[in-house]
Design a protein around this motif. Sequence first.
Motif, PDB file in Angstrom:
ATOM      1  N   LEU A 269       0.838  -1.197   0.000  1.00  0.00           N
ATOM      2  CA  LEU A 269       0.000   0.000   0.000  1.00  0.00           C
ATOM      3  C   LEU A 269       0.877   1.252   0.000  1.00  0.00           C
ATOM      4  CD1 LEU A 269      -2.796   1.295   0.157  1.00  0.00           C
ATOM      5  CD2 LEU A 269      -2.673   1.076   2.654  1.00  0.00           C
ATOM      6  N   GLY A 270       1.982   1.204   0.738  1.00  0.00           N
ATOM      7  CA  GLY A 270       2.894   2.336   0.753  1.00  0.00           C
ATOM      8  C   GLY A 270       3.429   2.661  -0.627  1.00  0.00           C
ATOM      9  N   ALA A 271       3.820   1.628  -1.378  1.00  0.00           N
ATOM     10  CA  ALA A 271       4.314   1.840  -2.741  1.00  0.00           C
ATOM     11  C   ALA A 271       3.236   2.462  -3.620  1.00  0.00           C
ATOM     12  CB  ALA A 271       4.793   0.523  -3.332  1.00  0.00           C
ATOM     13  N   ALA A 272       2.008   1.960  -3.497  1.00  0.00           N
ATOM     14  CA  ALA A 272       0.906   2.496  -4.297  1.00  0.00           C
ATOM     15  C   ALA A 272       0.630   3.954  -3.949  1.00  0.00           C
ATOM     16  CB  ALA A 272      -0.351   1.647  -4.083  1.00  0.00           C
ATOM     17  N   LEU A 273       0.656   4.288  -2.665  1.00  0.00           N
ATOM     18  CA  LEU A 273       0.400   5.673  -2.236  1.00  0.00           C
ATOM     19  C   LEU A 273       1.503   6.612  -2.728  1.00  0.00           C
ATOM     20  CD1 LEU A 273      -0.889   5.138   1.416  1.00  0.00           C
ATOM     21  CD2 LEU A 273      -2.223   5.940  -0.554  1.00  0.00           C
ATOM     22  N   VAL A 274       2.740   6.154  -2.692  1.00  0.00           N
ATOM     23  CA  VAL A 274       3.845   6.989  -3.175  1.00  0.00           C
ATOM     24  C   VAL A 274       3.679   7.277  -4.663  1.00  0.00           C
ATOM     25  CG1 VAL A 274       6.326   7.011  -3.643  1.00  0.00           C
ATOM     26  CG2 VAL A 274       5.486   6.297  -1.401  1.00  0.00           C
ATOM     27  N   MET A 275       3.335   6.262  -5.450  1.00  0.00           N
ATOM     28  CA  MET A 275       3.146   6.487  -6.893  1.00  0.00           C
ATOM     29  C   MET A 275       1.926   7.363  -7.149  1.00  0.00           C
ATOM     30  SD  MET A 275       4.244   2.933  -8.786  1.00  0.00           S
ATOM     31  CE  MET A 275       3.231   1.839  -7.800  1.00  0.00           C
ATOM     32  N   PHE A 276       0.846   7.158  -6.391  1.00  0.00           N
ATOM     33  CA  PHE A 276      -0.355   7.978  -6.548  1.00  0.00           C
ATOM     34  C   PHE A 276      -0.066   9.441  -6.236  1.00  0.00           C
ATOM     35  CE2 PHE A 276      -3.829   9.993  -4.127  1.00  0.00           C
ATOM     36  CZ  PHE A 276      -4.746  10.183  -5.158  1.00  0.00           C
ATOM     37  N   SER A 277       0.781   9.684  -5.254  1.00  0.00           N
ATOM     38  CA  SER A 277       1.029  11.064  -4.814  1.00  0.00           C
ATOM     39  C   SER A 277       1.657  11.927  -5.893  1.00  0.00           C
ATOM     40  CB  SER A 277       1.921  11.063  -3.567  1.00  0.00           C
ATOM     41  OG  SER A 277       3.257  10.722  -3.890  1.00  0.00           O
ATOM     42  N   SER A 278       2.327  11.312  -6.852  1.00  0.00           N
ATOM     43  CA  SER A 278       2.985  12.074  -7.918  1.00  0.00           C
ATOM     44  C   SER A 278       2.377  11.787  -9.290  1.00  0.00           C
ATOM     45  CB  SER A 278       4.488  11.766  -7.935  1.00  0.00           C
ATOM     46  OG  SER A 278       5.120  12.208  -6.759  1.00  0.00           O
ATOM     47  N   ALA A 279       1.131  11.316  -9.302  1.00  0.00           N
ATOM     48  CA  ALA A 279       0.506  10.935 -10.570  1.00  0.00           C
ATOM     49  C   ALA A 279       0.338  12.112 -11.519  1.00  0.00           C
ATOM     50  CB  ALA A 279      -0.847  10.276 -10.295  1.00  0.00           C
ATOM     51  N   SER A 280      -0.055  13.283 -10.996  1.00  0.00           N
ATOM     52  CA  SER A 280      -0.278  14.446 -11.861  1.00  0.00           C
ATOM     53  C   SER A 280       0.929  15.382 -11.878  1.00  0.00           C
ATOM     54  CB  SER A 280      -1.523  15.206 -11.402  1.00  0.00           C
ATOM     55  OG  SER A 280      -1.431  15.545 -10.017  1.00  0.00           O
ATOM     56  N   GLU A 281       1.545  15.560 -10.744  1.00  0.00           N
ATOM     57  CA  GLU A 281       2.796  16.313 -10.643  1.00  0.00           C
ATOM     58  C   GLU A 281       3.546  15.818  -9.412  1.00  0.00           C
ATOM     59  OE1 GLU A 281       2.547  20.444  -9.447  1.00  0.00           O
ATOM     60  OE2 GLU A 281       0.419  20.180  -8.962  1.00  0.00           O
ATOM     61  N   LEU A 282       4.848  16.043  -9.403  1.00  0.00           N
ATOM     62  CA  LEU A 282       5.657  15.509  -8.320  1.00  0.00           C
ATOM     63  C   LEU A 282       5.254  16.105  -6.975  1.00  0.00           C
ATOM     64  CD1 LEU A 282       9.264  15.390  -9.850  1.00  0.00           C
ATOM     65  CD2 LEU A 282       7.678  13.493  -9.496  1.00  0.00           C
ATOM     66  N   SER A 283       5.005  15.226  -6.026  1.00  0.00           N
ATOM     67  CA  SER A 283       4.762  15.654  -4.649  1.00  0.00           C
ATOM     68  C   SER A 283       6.110  15.883  -3.969  1.00  0.00           C
ATOM     69  CB  SER A 283       3.970  14.580  -3.908  1.00  0.00           C
ATOM     70  OG  SER A 283       4.741  13.391  -3.820  1.00  0.00           O
ATOM     71  N   GLY A 284       6.077  16.245  -2.699  1.00  0.00           N
ATOM     72  CA  GLY A 284       7.319  16.399  -1.958  1.00  0.00           C
ATOM     73  C   GLY A 284       8.122  15.115  -1.928  1.00  0.00           C
ATOM     74  N   VAL A 285       7.443  14.004  -1.684  1.00  0.00           N
ATOM     75  CA  VAL A 285       8.105  12.701  -1.701  1.00  0.00           C
ATOM     76  C   VAL A 285       8.611  12.386  -3.102  1.00  0.00           C
ATOM     77  CG1 VAL A 285       7.701  10.213  -1.506  1.00  0.00           C
ATOM     78  CG2 VAL A 285       6.876  11.754   0.278  1.00  0.00           C
ATOM     79  N   GLY A 286       7.801  12.724  -4.114  1.00  0.00           N
ATOM     80  CA  GLY A 286       8.202  12.478  -5.492  1.00  0.00           C
ATOM     81  C   GLY A 286       9.454  13.240  -5.866  1.00  0.00           C
ATOM     82  N   ARG A 287       9.543  14.503  -5.427  1.00  0.00           N
ATOM     83  CA  ARG A 287      10.739  15.295  -5.725  1.00  0.00           C
ATOM     84  C   ARG A 287      11.970  14.713  -5.034  1.00  0.00           C
ATOM     85  NH1 ARG A 287       6.898  19.392  -5.175  1.00  0.00           N
ATOM     86  NH2 ARG A 287       7.481  19.780  -2.995  1.00  0.00           N
ATOM     87  N   MET A 288      11.769  14.198  -3.831  1.00  0.00           N
ATOM     88  CA  MET A 288      12.872  13.564  -3.120  1.00  0.00           C
ATOM     89  C   MET A 288      13.349  12.309  -3.857  1.00  0.00           C
ATOM     90  SD  MET A 288      12.875  12.257   0.836  1.00  0.00           S
ATOM     91  CE  MET A 288      11.569  11.054   0.512  1.00  0.00           C
ATOM     92  N   LEU A 289      12.398  11.510  -4.325  1.00  0.00           N
ATOM     93  CA  LEU A 289      12.752  10.294  -5.060  1.00  0.00           C
ATOM     94  C   LEU A 289      13.319  10.599  -6.441  1.00  0.00           C
ATOM     95  CD1 LEU A 289       9.698   8.012  -4.161  1.00  0.00           C
ATOM     96  CD2 LEU A 289      12.022   7.864  -3.242  1.00  0.00           C
ATOM     97  N   ALA A 290      12.968  11.760  -6.991  1.00  0.00           N
ATOM     98  CA  ALA A 290      13.456  12.140  -8.324  1.00  0.00           C
ATOM     99  C   ALA A 290      14.840  12.782  -8.276  1.00  0.00           C
ATOM    100  CB  ALA A 290      12.461  13.095  -8.984  1.00  0.00           C
ATOM    101  N   PHE A 291      15.443  12.871  -7.092  1.00  0.00           N
ATOM    102  CA  PHE A 291      16.806  13.384  -6.952  1.00  0.00           C
ATOM    103  C   PHE A 291      17.738  12.491  -7.774  1.00  0.00           C
ATOM    104  CE2 PHE A 291      20.652  13.842  -4.043  1.00  0.00           C
ATOM    105  CZ  PHE A 291      21.025  15.068  -4.593  1.00  0.00           C
TER     106      PHE A 291
END
Length: 384
Positions: A269-291
């Motif tokens: 569920l955590g993996a799904a929520l992380v991917m969902f959080s950046s579906a339209s644009e990068l979330s804070g977590v998404g920007r961290m992972l996109a480093f």
Amino acid sequence: MATPTLNASRARASSYRPDIDGLRALAVLPVLLFHAKLGCPGGFVGVDVFFVVSGFLISSLILDELNAGTFSLIAFWERRIRRILPALVVVVLASVVAGWFLFLPEDFEVLGKSVIAQATLISNVFFYQQGLVEGGYFATTTDPKTLLHTWSLAVEEQFYLLFPFLLVLLARYRKLSLLKTMAGLALGSFALSIYGSYANPSRTFYLLPTRAWELLLGVLLAILRGRLSAGRLVRETSGWIGIGLIFSAVFCYSGDTRFPGLAAIPPCLGAALVMFSSASELSGVGRMLAFRPVVFIGLISYSLYLWHWPMLVFTKYYFEYRDMIKQEPNAGFRAAILLAATALAILSWRYVETPIRKRWIFQKRPQIYAFAGASMAVLLAGGL
């Protein structure tokens, strides 16, 4: 006019999400640390994160091609061969050569059997059967299992041998709801996983029917793309909750945790929520992972996953069994092995994975299928 293949390639490039490669890094690093006994007692859940990510990415691609009328089973399996086989063949052959020099005859025989199991896509079944005698994945045994980590590859490939047929069938018969069908299959697999975690933990850990729901969770997320609208606050909250769920499993679980079953919910569920959080644009977590450095680890994660385990096994074997020292390598040495595996992974990604995946080598489809056939023949012959 661009060909359908080129159009598909451009579409994939334009929809590339660096945060998902970052999530791959977040999945592989705990697995490495867990196997090297360098912390992360629940690091094995990184494989479950991989399953969800894989289900999302692969089904997104298939669904897009089905909607565009360009999907082909032959082309799909060609992509799987280009993605999975080259680095895998190199690692397996390297393991056979190393085993020839290091292993005692009875251990080399077991390696040969596991090579055959890997080449026929039943590694998970092979190691499940071994686990019936030795106590399962988490049991401490004296027998080296050089290709144990390929069980997860077998689960994925078994899934992707069947899954595309189901999607094609559902696409043709619109009366069957894609979402409801996938949700029903996921719930059935999840219920079986819960039951199996009590009735037969080893079978539940290794085999596809009790693992399919993790891949199908990613599939459901792909089906719901664009249907779920969420504001920034919801997406940001989802991302941080997702990261928290993954890390809670990584640091709070252990080999004694009843797994998968209910315990697999947090990392999946955590993996799904992380991917969902950046579906339209990068979330804070998404920007961290996109480093960029994190993304790079994600890019080499497949080769890194392949190389690290055999290197740890051979090192442990040399220290404990062959020289009869009866002592594991110390933590510093195990960390050095992971660094060496990282160096090999970079070389493997750069000179084996990338050229074949990007068609710099084996440009035509018959060539890659010939390569696959020859590779399987070599592995089977070597195993025998």
